[in-house]
Design a protein around this motif. Structure first.
Motif, PDB file in Angstrom:
ATOM      1  N   ALA A 110      11.335 -53.147  95.167  1.00  0.00           N
ATOM      2  CA  ALA A 110      11.237 -52.938  93.721  1.00  0.00           C
ATOM      3  C   ALA A 110      10.197 -53.859  93.097  1.00  0.00           C
ATOM      4  CB  ALA A 110      12.600 -53.158  93.079  1.00  0.00           C
ATOM      5  N   ASP A 111      10.178 -55.114  93.504  1.00  0.00           N
ATOM      6  CA  ASP A 111       9.229 -56.069  92.932  1.00  0.00           C
ATOM      7  C   ASP A 111       7.786 -55.648  93.195  1.00  0.00           C
ATOM      8  OD1 ASP A 111      11.308 -57.576  92.002  1.00  0.00           O
ATOM      9  OD2 ASP A 111      11.240 -59.065  93.615  1.00  0.00           O
ATOM     10  N   ARG A 112       7.513 -55.232  94.415  1.00  0.00           N
ATOM     11  CA  ARG A 112       6.147 -54.838  94.769  1.00  0.00           C
ATOM     12  C   ARG A 112       5.775 -53.518  94.096  1.00  0.00           C
ATOM     13  NH1 ARG A 112       4.508 -55.843 100.936  1.00  0.00           N
ATOM     14  NH2 ARG A 112       2.484 -55.872  99.887  1.00  0.00           N
ATOM     15  N   PHE A 113       6.744 -52.616  93.962  1.00  0.00           N
ATOM     16  CA  PHE A 113       6.498 -51.338  93.294  1.00  0.00           C
ATOM     17  C   PHE A 113       6.144 -51.564  91.831  1.00  0.00           C
ATOM     18  CE2 PHE A 113       8.306 -47.609  90.964  1.00  0.00           C
ATOM     19  CZ  PHE A 113       7.435 -46.642  91.437  1.00  0.00           C
ATOM     20  N   LEU A 114       6.916 -52.393  91.130  1.00  0.00           N
ATOM     21  CA  LEU A 114       6.651 -52.655  89.715  1.00  0.00           C
ATOM     22  C   LEU A 114       5.314 -53.382  89.534  1.00  0.00           C
ATOM     23  CD1 LEU A 114      10.229 -53.694  88.533  1.00  0.00           C
ATOM     24  CD2 LEU A 114       9.053 -51.515  88.127  1.00  0.00           C
ATOM     25  N   ALA A 115       5.026 -54.312  90.431  1.00  0.00           N
ATOM     26  CA  ALA A 115       3.747 -55.023  90.354  1.00  0.00           C
ATOM     27  C   ALA A 115       2.587 -54.061  90.568  1.00  0.00           C
ATOM     28  CB  ALA A 115       3.713 -56.144  91.386  1.00  0.00           C
ATOM     29  N   LEU A 116       2.764 -53.112  91.482  1.00  0.00           N
ATOM     30  CA  LEU A 116       1.720 -52.123  91.747  1.00  0.00           C
ATOM     31  C   LEU A 116       1.474 -51.265  90.518  1.00  0.00           C
ATOM     32  CD1 LEU A 116      -0.192 -50.772  93.805  1.00  0.00           C
ATOM     33  CD2 LEU A 116       1.734 -49.326  94.507  1.00  0.00           C
ATOM     34  N   LEU A 117       2.542 -50.844  89.837  1.00  0.00           N
ATOM     35  CA  LEU A 117       2.388 -50.030  88.633  1.00  0.00           C
ATOM     36  C   LEU A 117       1.703 -50.810  87.517  1.00  0.00           C
ATOM     37  CD1 LEU A 117       5.773 -48.063  88.362  1.00  0.00           C
ATOM     38  CD2 LEU A 117       3.671 -47.432  89.541  1.00  0.00           C
ATOM     39  N   GLN A 118       2.045 -52.080  87.383  1.00  0.00           N
ATOM     40  CA  GLN A 118       1.439 -52.904  86.338  1.00  0.00           C
ATOM     41  C   GLN A 118      -0.063 -53.070  86.552  1.00  0.00           C
ATOM     42  OE1 GLN A 118       3.798 -56.474  86.514  1.00  0.00           O
ATOM     43  NE2 GLN A 118       5.485 -55.588  85.313  1.00  0.00           N
ATOM     44  N   GLY A 119      -0.483 -53.056  87.802  1.00  0.00           N
ATOM     45  CA  GLY A 119      -1.893 -53.249  88.096  1.00  0.00           C
ATOM     46  C   GLY A 119      -2.667 -51.967  88.317  1.00  0.00           C
ATOM     47  N   ASN A 120      -1.998 -50.823  88.219  1.00  0.00           N
ATOM     48  CA  ASN A 120      -2.654 -49.539  88.484  1.00  0.00           C
ATOM     49  C   ASN A 120      -2.185 -48.530  87.437  1.00  0.00           C
ATOM     50  OD1 ASN A 120      -3.435 -46.991  89.533  1.00  0.00           O
ATOM     51  ND2 ASN A 120      -3.433 -47.777  91.627  1.00  0.00           N
ATOM     52  N   ALA A 121      -2.912 -48.450  86.340  1.00  0.00           N
ATOM     53  CA  ALA A 121      -2.514 -47.594  85.219  1.00  0.00           C
ATOM     54  C   ALA A 121      -2.443 -46.124  85.617  1.00  0.00           C
ATOM     55  CB  ALA A 121      -3.479 -47.778  84.048  1.00  0.00           C
ATOM     56  N   GLY A 122      -3.381 -45.705  86.462  1.00  0.00           N
ATOM     57  CA  GLY A 122      -3.376 -44.299  86.882  1.00  0.00           C
ATOM     58  C   GLY A 122      -2.127 -43.943  87.652  1.00  0.00           C
ATOM     59  N   LEU A 123      -1.705 -44.816  88.546  1.00  0.00           N
ATOM     60  CA  LEU A 123      -0.487 -44.582  89.316  1.00  0.00           C
ATOM     61  C   LEU A 123       0.733 -44.622  88.409  1.00  0.00           C
ATOM     62  CD1 LEU A 123       1.002 -44.179  91.974  1.00  0.00           C
ATOM     63  CD2 LEU A 123       0.907 -46.661  92.329  1.00  0.00           C
ATOM     64  N   ALA A 124       0.751 -45.569  87.463  1.00  0.00           N
ATOM     65  CA  ALA A 124       1.881 -45.657  86.534  1.00  0.00           C
ATOM     66  C   ALA A 124       2.032 -44.358  85.743  1.00  0.00           C
ATOM     67  CB  ALA A 124       1.693 -46.840  85.589  1.00  0.00           C
ATOM     68  N   MET A 125       0.929 -43.795  85.281  1.00  0.00           N
ATOM     69  CA  MET A 125       0.982 -42.531  84.549  1.00  0.00           C
ATOM     70  C   MET A 125       1.440 -41.396  85.444  1.00  0.00           C
ATOM     71  SD  MET A 125       0.430 -43.025  81.419  1.00  0.00           S
ATOM     72  CE  MET A 125       0.367 -41.287  81.002  1.00  0.00           C
ATOM     73  N   ALA A 126       0.999 -41.397  86.704  1.00  0.00           N
ATOM     74  CA  ALA A 126       1.411 -40.356  87.636  1.00  0.00           C
ATOM     75  C   ALA A 126       2.919 -40.414  87.876  1.00  0.00           C
ATOM     76  CB  ALA A 126       0.661 -40.499  88.958  1.00  0.00           C
ATOM     77  N   VAL A 127       3.469 -41.618  87.995  1.00  0.00           N
ATOM     78  CA  VAL A 127       4.909 -41.770  88.180  1.00  0.00           C
ATOM     79  C   VAL A 127       5.652 -41.271  86.940  1.00  0.00           C
ATOM     80  CG1 VAL A 127       6.783 -43.442  88.422  1.00  0.00           C
ATOM     81  CG2 VAL A 127       4.739 -43.646  89.852  1.00  0.00           C
ATOM     82  N   LEU A 128       5.153 -41.625  85.742  1.00  0.00           N
ATOM     83  CA  LEU A 128       5.794 -41.163  84.514  1.00  0.00           C
ATOM     84  C   LEU A 128       5.749 -39.642  84.403  1.00  0.00           C
ATOM     85  CD1 LEU A 128       4.565 -43.807  81.903  1.00  0.00           C
ATOM     86  CD2 LEU A 128       6.863 -43.549  82.863  1.00  0.00           C
ATOM     87  N   ARG A 129       4.615 -39.037  84.770  1.00  0.00           N
ATOM     88  CA  ARG A 129       4.525 -37.573  84.732  1.00  0.00           C
ATOM     89  C   ARG A 129       5.512 -36.944  85.703  1.00  0.00           C
ATOM     90  NH1 ARG A 129      -1.122 -38.577  84.108  1.00  0.00           N
ATOM     91  NH2 ARG A 129      -1.416 -38.464  86.376  1.00  0.00           N
ATOM     92  N   SER A 130       5.661 -37.547  86.876  1.00  0.00           N
ATOM     93  CA  SER A 130       6.594 -37.028  87.865  1.00  0.00           C
ATOM     94  C   SER A 130       8.026 -37.102  87.355  1.00  0.00           C
ATOM     95  CB  SER A 130       6.454 -37.825  89.175  1.00  0.00           C
ATOM     96  OG  SER A 130       7.436 -37.442  90.112  1.00  0.00           O
ATOM     97  N   VAL A 131       8.388 -38.237  86.759  1.00  0.00           N
ATOM     98  CA  VAL A 131       9.736 -38.396  86.209  1.00  0.00           C
ATOM     99  C   VAL A 131       9.967 -37.391  85.082  1.00  0.00           C
ATOM    100  CG1 VAL A 131      11.253 -39.951  84.919  1.00  0.00           C
ATOM    101  CG2 VAL A 131       9.962 -40.812  86.875  1.00  0.00           C
ATOM    102  N   GLY A 132       8.968 -37.213  84.220  1.00  0.00           N
ATOM    103  CA  GLY A 132       9.096 -36.259  83.126  1.00  0.00           C
ATOM    104  C   GLY A 132       9.290 -34.832  83.610  1.00  0.00           C
ATOM    105  N   ALA A 133       8.554 -34.458  84.646  1.00  0.00           N
ATOM    106  CA  ALA A 133       8.680 -33.102  85.194  1.00  0.00           C
ATOM    107  C   ALA A 133      10.079 -32.885  85.765  1.00  0.00           C
ATOM    108  CB  ALA A 133       7.631 -32.872  86.272  1.00  0.00           C
ATOM    109  N   ARG A 134      10.624 -33.908  86.406  1.00  0.00           N
ATOM    110  CA  ARG A 134      11.974 -33.784  86.963  1.00  0.00           C
ATOM    111  C   ARG A 134      13.015 -33.638  85.865  1.00  0.00           C
ATOM    112  NH1 ARG A 134      12.026 -38.365  91.759  1.00  0.00           N
ATOM    113  NH2 ARG A 134      10.383 -37.436  93.060  1.00  0.00           N
ATOM    114  N   LEU A 135      12.845 -34.393  84.774  1.00  0.00           N
ATOM    115  CA  LEU A 135      13.794 -34.298  83.669  1.00  0.00           C
ATOM    116  C   LEU A 135      13.738 -32.911  83.031  1.00  0.00           C
ATOM    117  CD1 LEU A 135      13.338 -37.803  81.995  1.00  0.00           C
ATOM    118  CD2 LEU A 135      15.277 -37.000  83.360  1.00  0.00           C
ATOM    119  N   ARG A 136      12.538 -32.358  82.882  1.00  0.00           N
ATOM    120  CA  ARG A 136      12.406 -31.003  82.338  1.00  0.00           C
ATOM    121  C   ARG A 136      13.095 -29.983  83.249  1.00  0.00           C
ATOM    122  NH1 ARG A 136       8.581 -29.923  78.358  1.00  0.00           N
ATOM    123  NH2 ARG A 136       7.286 -31.705  77.728  1.00  0.00           N
ATOM    124  N   HIS A 137      12.865 -30.146  84.553  1.00  0.00           N
ATOM    125  CA  HIS A 137      13.486 -29.231  85.516  1.00  0.00           C
ATOM    126  C   HIS A 137      15.005 -29.339  85.449  1.00  0.00           C
ATOM    127  CE1 HIS A 137      14.873 -27.917  89.548  1.00  0.00           C
ATOM    128  NE2 HIS A 137      13.921 -27.016  89.413  1.00  0.00           N
TER     129      HIS A 137
END
Length: 231
Positions: A110-137
């Motif tokens: 979890a620590d490394r995952f969160l650190a990766l998202l904080q340092g990679n805006a594109g990946l963070a947005m991709a994760v948010l889009r994925s979570v959003g798509a799942r919630l819609r589904h």
């Protein structure tokens, strides 16, 4: 020892969530792991200590009610993350994740995952889009549970699984797909009983839409299942 990822990795729907560079960043951050069918990868109520990126195989997320009923919340395949929502909000896991098939994945703390998202805006947005798509589904699925009969819900779940995670079965037809799912999981995903699933599958077999063989369902044409039996 480094694992060699199969050429078929990320051939499913989830592969569209992340770019090749983002997948590479996730792989470099975590450790490779193999599992067998039936292995429990994450436990409901457990600590949000890691995220798993599926490379090969299929998993299922389930919730167990106090009366013994098990609900199937989701099925995930290559290119998709599991466990990320608990890591994002820091709360205990809301579901148990079990391997439906033998598989391969990348486990990221979890620590490394969160650190990766904080340092990679594109990946963070991709994760948010994925979570959003799942919630819609999930919202669409819940709305259907209240609007349709048990038979229609079962057919709809099966069609969705075939579209998203089914394996092409060209020997059975150009649109045929094989789906590995148990009757109990179909019941849990459609909010009905195993007995209702048994009856619905028998009707689907008589209609020539589905055939069964040792835990594998052959769906002749997933599109034709939508709206069944009226459709």
């Amino acid at each position: 020892m480094d694992l060699q990822y199969p050429e078929s990795a990320f051939s499913g729907l989830g592969s569209a969530d992340f770019s090749a560079d983002q997948i590479g960043a996730l792989r470099k951050t975590g450790a490779h792991k193999r599992w067998r069918r039936g292995d429990v990868l994450l436990c409901e109520g457990g600590a949000p200590d890691c995220v798993i990126m599926i490379e090969e195989g299929q998993i299922k997320a389930t919730v167990h009610a106090s009366n013994g009923y098990t609900s199937l919340l989701a099925v995930r395949g290559p290119g998709e993350l599991v466990g990320e929502m608990a890591c994002l909000d820091g709360r205990p896991r809301s579901a148990t994740v079990t391997a439906s098939t033998a598989g391969l994945g990348t486990v990221i703390s979890a620590d490394r995952f969160l650190a990766l998202l904080q340092g990679n805006a594109g990946l963070a947005m991709a994760v948010l889009r994925s979570v959003g798509a799942r919630l819609r589904h999930s919202d669409t699925h819940r709305a259907g549970n209240g609007a349709h009969t048990a038979r229609t819900r079962i057919a709809s779940v099966l069609a969705d699984l075939a579209h998203r995670y089914g394996v092409p079965a060209l020997d059975a037809g150009p649109r045929a797909r094989r789906v590995q799912v148990t009757q109990q999981d179909l019941a849990g995903a459609s909010g009905t009983s195993r007995e209702s699933v048994v009856r619905a599958l028998k009707e689907l077999e008589r209609a020539g839409l589905v055939s069964r063989n040792r835990g594998v369902l052959l769906v002749q044409n997933p599109t034709r299942l939508n709206g069944w039996p009226s459709g």
